[in-house]
Design a protein around this motif. Structure first.
Motif, PDB file in Angstrom:
ATOM      1  N   SER A   1       7.238   5.725 -23.185  1.00 28.52           N
ATOM      2  CA  SER A   1       8.552   5.799 -22.542  1.00 28.52           C
ATOM      3  C   SER A   1       9.674   5.331 -23.458  1.00 28.52           C
ATOM      4  O   SER A   1      10.842   5.349 -23.054  1.00 28.52           O
ATOM      5  CB  SER A   1       8.558   4.960 -21.261  1.00 28.52           C
ATOM      6  OG  SER A   1       8.449   3.580 -21.555  1.00 28.52           O
ATOM      7  N   GLY A   2       9.347   4.893 -24.656  1.00 30.29           N
ATOM      8  CA  GLY A   2      10.374   4.405 -25.561  1.00 30.29           C
ATOM      9  C   GLY A   2      10.864   3.007 -25.235  1.00 30.29           C
ATOM     10  O   GLY A   2      12.007   2.653 -25.519  1.00 30.29           O
ATOM     11  N   GLY A   3       9.992   2.186 -24.643  1.00 30.27           N
ATOM     12  CA  GLY A   3      10.345   0.795 -24.407  1.00 30.27           C
ATOM     13  C   GLY A   3      11.073   0.533 -23.110  1.00 30.27           C
ATOM     14  O   GLY A   3      12.031  -0.238 -23.075  1.00 30.27           O
ATOM     15  N   ARG A   4      10.591   1.125 -22.001  1.00 31.42           N
ATOM     16  CA  ARG A   4      11.315   0.999 -20.734  1.00 31.42           C
ATOM     17  C   ARG A   4      10.538   0.276 -19.640  1.00 31.42           C
ATOM     18  O   ARG A   4      10.970   0.237 -18.488  1.00 31.42           O
ATOM     19  CB  ARG A   4      11.728   2.386 -20.240  1.00 31.42           C
ATOM     20  CG  ARG A   4      12.767   3.047 -21.114  1.00 31.42           C
ATOM     21  CD  ARG A   4      13.371   4.251 -20.413  1.00 31.42           C
ATOM     22  NE  ARG A   4      12.571   5.465 -20.600  1.00 31.42           N
ATOM     23  CZ  ARG A   4      12.467   6.445 -19.704  1.00 31.42           C
ATOM     24  NH1 ARG A   4      13.083   6.348 -18.545  1.00 31.42           N
ATOM     25  NH2 ARG A   4      11.765   7.528 -19.964  1.00 31.42           N
ATOM     26  N   VAL A   5       9.418  -0.349 -19.958  1.00 35.75           N
ATOM     27  CA  VAL A   5       8.559  -0.940 -18.940  1.00 35.75           C
ATOM     28  C   VAL A   5       8.975  -2.382 -18.633  1.00 35.75           C
ATOM     29  O   VAL A   5       9.307  -3.149 -19.536  1.00 35.75           O
ATOM     30  CB  VAL A   5       7.085  -0.924 -19.391  1.00 35.75           C
ATOM     31  CG1 VAL A   5       6.200  -1.699 -18.419  1.00 35.75           C
ATOM     32  CG2 VAL A   5       6.593   0.511 -19.522  1.00 35.75           C
ATOM     33  N   THR A   6       8.957  -2.715 -17.361  1.00 36.23           N
ATOM     34  CA  THR A   6       8.992  -4.099 -16.912  1.00 36.23           C
ATOM     35  C   THR A   6       7.768  -4.308 -16.030  1.00 36.23           C
ATOM     36  O   THR A   6       7.545  -3.549 -15.085  1.00 36.23           O
ATOM     37  CB  THR A   6      10.268  -4.421 -16.115  1.00 36.23           C
ATOM     38  OG1 THR A   6      11.413  -4.238 -16.963  1.00 36.23           O
ATOM     39  CG2 THR A   6      10.244  -5.846 -15.611  1.00 36.23           C
ATOM     40  N   LEU A   7       6.982  -5.322 -16.365  1.00 41.69           N
ATOM     41  CA  LEU A   7       5.713  -5.550 -15.681  1.00 41.69           C
ATOM     42  C   LEU A   7       5.895  -6.630 -14.623  1.00 41.69           C
ATOM     43  O   LEU A   7       5.924  -7.822 -14.927  1.00 41.69           O
ATOM     44  CB  LEU A   7       4.654  -5.966 -16.702  1.00 41.69           C
ATOM     45  CG  LEU A   7       3.212  -6.033 -16.232  1.00 41.69           C
ATOM     46  CD1 LEU A   7       2.718  -4.665 -15.750  1.00 41.69           C
ATOM     47  CD2 LEU A   7       2.309  -6.556 -17.357  1.00 41.69           C
ATOM     48  N   GLY A   8       6.067  -6.184 -13.375  1.00 41.47           N
ATOM     49  CA  GLY A   8       6.119  -7.123 -12.258  1.00 41.47           C
ATOM     50  C   GLY A   8       4.703  -7.458 -11.827  1.00 41.47           C
ATOM     51  O   GLY A   8       3.906  -6.563 -11.542  1.00 41.47           O
ATOM     52  N   LEU A   9       4.388  -8.752 -11.789  1.00 46.62           N
ATOM     53  CA  LEU A   9       3.028  -9.198 -11.505  1.00 46.62           C
ATOM     54  C   LEU A   9       2.979 -10.129 -10.302  1.00 46.62           C
ATOM     55  O   LEU A   9       3.875 -10.959 -10.106  1.00 46.62           O
ATOM     56  CB  LEU A   9       2.451  -9.961 -12.705  1.00 46.62           C
ATOM     57  CG  LEU A   9       2.256  -9.204 -14.011  1.00 46.62           C
ATOM     58  CD1 LEU A   9       1.733 -10.155 -15.087  1.00 46.62           C
ATOM     59  CD2 LEU A   9       1.296  -8.029 -13.827  1.00 46.62           C
ATOM     60  N   GLY A  10       1.902  -9.991  -9.515  1.00 43.51           N
ATOM     61  CA  GLY A  10       1.642 -10.917  -8.426  1.00 43.51           C
ATOM     62  C   GLY A  10       0.194 -11.347  -8.457  1.00 43.51           C
ATOM     63  O   GLY A  10      -0.651 -10.715  -9.113  1.00 43.51           O
ATOM     64  N   THR A  11      -0.114 -12.434  -7.753  1.00 39.86           N
ATOM     65  CA  THR A  11      -1.504 -12.898  -7.696  1.00 39.86           C
ATOM     66  C   THR A  11      -2.302 -12.149  -6.654  1.00 39.86           C
ATOM     67  O   THR A  11      -3.532 -12.148  -6.701  1.00 39.86           O
ATOM     68  CB  THR A  11      -1.565 -14.405  -7.370  1.00 39.86           C
ATOM     69  OG1 THR A  11      -0.820 -14.653  -6.175  1.00 39.86           O
ATOM     70  CG2 THR A  11      -0.996 -15.228  -8.506  1.00 39.86           C
ATOM     71  N   GLY A  12      -1.629 -11.490  -5.695  1.00 37.55           N
ATOM     72  CA  GLY A  12      -2.334 -10.767  -4.637  1.00 37.55           C
ATOM     73  C   GLY A  12      -2.585 -11.666  -3.435  1.00 37.55           C
ATOM     74  O   GLY A  12      -2.610 -12.900  -3.546  1.00 37.55           O
ATOM     75  N   TYR A  13      -2.791 -11.033  -2.283  1.00 39.43           N
ATOM     76  CA  TYR A  13      -2.967 -11.811  -1.054  1.00 39.43           C
ATOM     77  C   TYR A  13      -3.967 -11.209  -0.070  1.00 39.43           C
ATOM     78  O   TYR A  13      -4.347 -11.878   0.896  1.00 39.43           O
ATOM     79  CB  TYR A  13      -1.619 -11.998  -0.361  1.00 39.43           C
ATOM     80  CG  TYR A  13      -0.910 -10.708   0.012  1.00 39.43           C
ATOM     81  CD1 TYR A  13      -1.174 -10.055   1.211  1.00 39.43           C
ATOM     82  CD2 TYR A  13       0.024 -10.142  -0.847  1.00 39.43           C
ATOM     83  CE1 TYR A  13      -0.524  -8.883   1.549  1.00 39.43           C
ATOM     84  CE2 TYR A  13       0.690  -8.973  -0.516  1.00 39.43           C
ATOM     85  CZ  TYR A  13       0.418  -8.347   0.679  1.00 39.43           C
ATOM     86  OH  TYR A  13       1.062  -7.182   1.000  1.00 39.43           O
ATOM     87  N   GLN A  14      -4.419  -9.977  -0.284  1.00 36.04           N
ATOM     88  CA  GLN A  14      -5.303  -9.343   0.681  1.00 36.04           C
ATOM     89  C   GLN A  14      -6.773  -9.596   0.330  1.00 36.04           C
ATOM     90  O   GLN A  14      -7.305  -9.017  -0.627  1.00 36.04           O
ATOM     91  CB  GLN A  14      -5.050  -7.835   0.730  1.00 36.04           C
ATOM     92  CG  GLN A  14      -3.769  -7.472   1.433  1.00 36.04           C
ATOM     93  CD  GLN A  14      -3.767  -6.012   1.839  1.00 36.04           C
ATOM     94  OE1 GLN A  14      -4.792  -5.438   2.198  1.00 36.04           O
ATOM     95  NE2 GLN A  14      -2.598  -5.413   1.786  1.00 36.04           N
ATOM     96  N   LYS A  15      -7.415 -10.455   1.102  1.00 36.54           N
ATOM     97  CA  LYS A  15      -8.809 -10.788   0.820  1.00 36.54           C
ATOM     98  C   LYS A  15      -9.697  -9.545   0.824  1.00 36.54           C
ATOM     99  O   LYS A  15     -10.581  -9.402  -0.020  1.00 36.54           O
ATOM    100  CB  LYS A  15      -9.322 -11.795   1.842  1.00 36.54           C
ATOM    101  CG  LYS A  15      -8.858 -13.215   1.610  1.00 36.54           C
ATOM    102  CD  LYS A  15      -9.576 -14.179   2.558  1.00 36.54           C
ATOM    103  CE  LYS A  15      -9.193 -15.617   2.259  1.00 36.54           C
ATOM    104  NZ  LYS A  15      -9.910 -16.570   3.145  1.00 36.54           N
ATOM    105  N   SER A  16      -9.475  -8.648   1.787  1.00 34.79           N
ATOM    106  CA  SER A  16     -10.344  -7.471   1.893  1.00 34.79           C
ATOM    107  C   SER A  16     -10.227  -6.592   0.654  1.00 34.79           C
ATOM    108  O   SER A  16     -11.215  -5.984   0.221  1.00 34.79           O
ATOM    109  CB  SER A  16     -10.010  -6.667   3.152  1.00 34.79           C
ATOM    110  OG  SER A  16      -8.694  -6.133   3.080  1.00 34.79           O
ATOM    111  N   GLU A  17      -9.029  -6.523   0.084  1.00 35.78           N
ATOM    112  CA  GLU A  17      -8.839  -5.705  -1.116  1.00 35.78           C
ATOM    113  C   GLU A  17      -9.530  -6.350  -2.316  1.00 35.78           C
ATOM    114  O   GLU A  17     -10.147  -5.660  -3.134  1.00 35.78           O
ATOM    115  CB  GLU A  17      -7.349  -5.511  -1.377  1.00 35.78           C
ATOM    116  CG  GLU A  17      -7.036  -4.359  -2.303  1.00 35.78           C
ATOM    117  CD  GLU A  17      -5.596  -3.892  -2.167  1.00 35.78           C
ATOM    118  OE1 GLU A  17      -5.391  -2.687  -1.926  1.00 35.78           O
ATOM    119  OE2 GLU A  17      -4.678  -4.722  -2.283  1.00 35.78           O
TER     120      GLU A  17
END
Length: 303
Positions: A103-119
């Motif tokens: 993409s020519g340097g357009r990424v922003t990586l939004g991260l979370g720890t997650g919360y759905q046990k079933s997933e």
């Protein structure tokens, strides 16, 4: 202040994931009407019970954002959020670096720890290890992106003298961390480029296993705290704050425009840099109408 359009998600069991419109056309319209980014979320194996109570399906965010990248020239491509513990961090780093390169340097990586046990269970990931796995990802990502040899022993892997290419265009790819807890804010201050506080009220906070955000004054205090902690840690770069504006009325941008403009101005005043907006519509014409109306009502006057 800059604006992100979050591609509307499909709730429950019914409907197609592209009901809001072909992604390439929506992304092009997002860019054309003055938004600064487009974002997608992640739920690879959502539970039926959660879906029945209002949960949503998602596209794979990295594949979808690659598709959006090909249809645009300047939009930031944002995962909002991807769940870091779901992936081996080497695979997460490779995927993000590949998208950034293409993409020519357009990424922003939004991260979370997650919360759905079933997933977590469906993916074979120990829910109780999610914080350890998240911190391992924060360790590995910049080393992987450096393009230099490195070694790292994690909870379930051992990398010895590995060298990963491509190097992303950005060094590093910006990481935004989601969550309202003190731990999330400390991680942001020490190791990330942005904080995504979770708005949406007490019910959503309970579902997502994070403290309620509180009123605007409380948000202002926490923003100042995060930035002060970053400065105390010796960091000099600006810490972005990304806020999801959830007022139901914003789905009709030309209605109560002065009230919304005042609310957005207040958020800017307390230090919010990015606003995430979604039309919440799952119909192509309505999506396009929303983007045009929001652009002309708020974005055009800001420029």
């Amino acid at each position: 202040m800059r604006f992100i359009f979050h591609y509307p998600e499909t709730a429950g069991y019914e409907g197609d994931l592209l009901d809001a419109g072909p992604l390439s056309e929506v992304a092009a319209a997002v860019e054309r009407h003055g938004f600064d980014g487009i974002s997608l979320s992640e739920h690879p194996a959502p539970g039926a019970r959660w879906l029945a109570s209002g949960g949503h399906q998602t596209l794979d965010p990295f594949i979808a954002l690659a598709f959006a990248a090909a249809a645009t020239e300047r939009l930031r491509l944002i995962t909002y959020l991807t769940v870091a513990p779901y992936r081996n961090p080497m695979l997460l780093a490779k995927t993000a670096a590949s998208l950034d390169k293409l993409s020519g340097g357009r990424v922003t990586l939004g991260l979370g720890t997650g919360y759905q046990k079933s997933e977590f269970h469906a993916l074979g990931v120990d829910f109780d290890e999610r914080n350890v796995l998240f911190d391992e990802a924060l360790d590995v990502l910049p080393q992987h992106w450096s393009g230099e040899p490195f070694s790292y022993t994690g909870t379930h892997f051992s990398a010895r003298d590995v060298v990963a290419k491509p190097r992303p265009v950005q060094q590093p790819i910006p990481i935004w961390i989601g969550g309202n807890s003190a731990l999330s804010r400390r991680r942001v201050a020490q190791r990330a480029q942005g904080w995504i506080p979770m708005s949406g009220g007490a019910e959503l906070s309970t579902t997502a296993r994070t403290p309620a955000l509180g009123p605007v004054a409380e948000l202002a205090r926490k923003i100042a705290e995060v930035r002060a902690q970053a400065e105390a840690a010796g960091r000099t770069e600006h810490i972005d704050v990304v806020y999801s504006y959830n007022d139901e009325g914003i789905t009709r941008p030309t209605v109560d425009a002065d009230r919304h403009a005042a609310a957005l101005a207040e958020l800017a005043e307390i230090g919010v840099d990015w606003i995430v907006i979604s039309s919440r519509t799952r119909e192509y014409t309505a999506t396009m109408d929303f983007l045009e109306a929001f652009g002309s009502t708020y974005l055009a006057r800001a420029r």
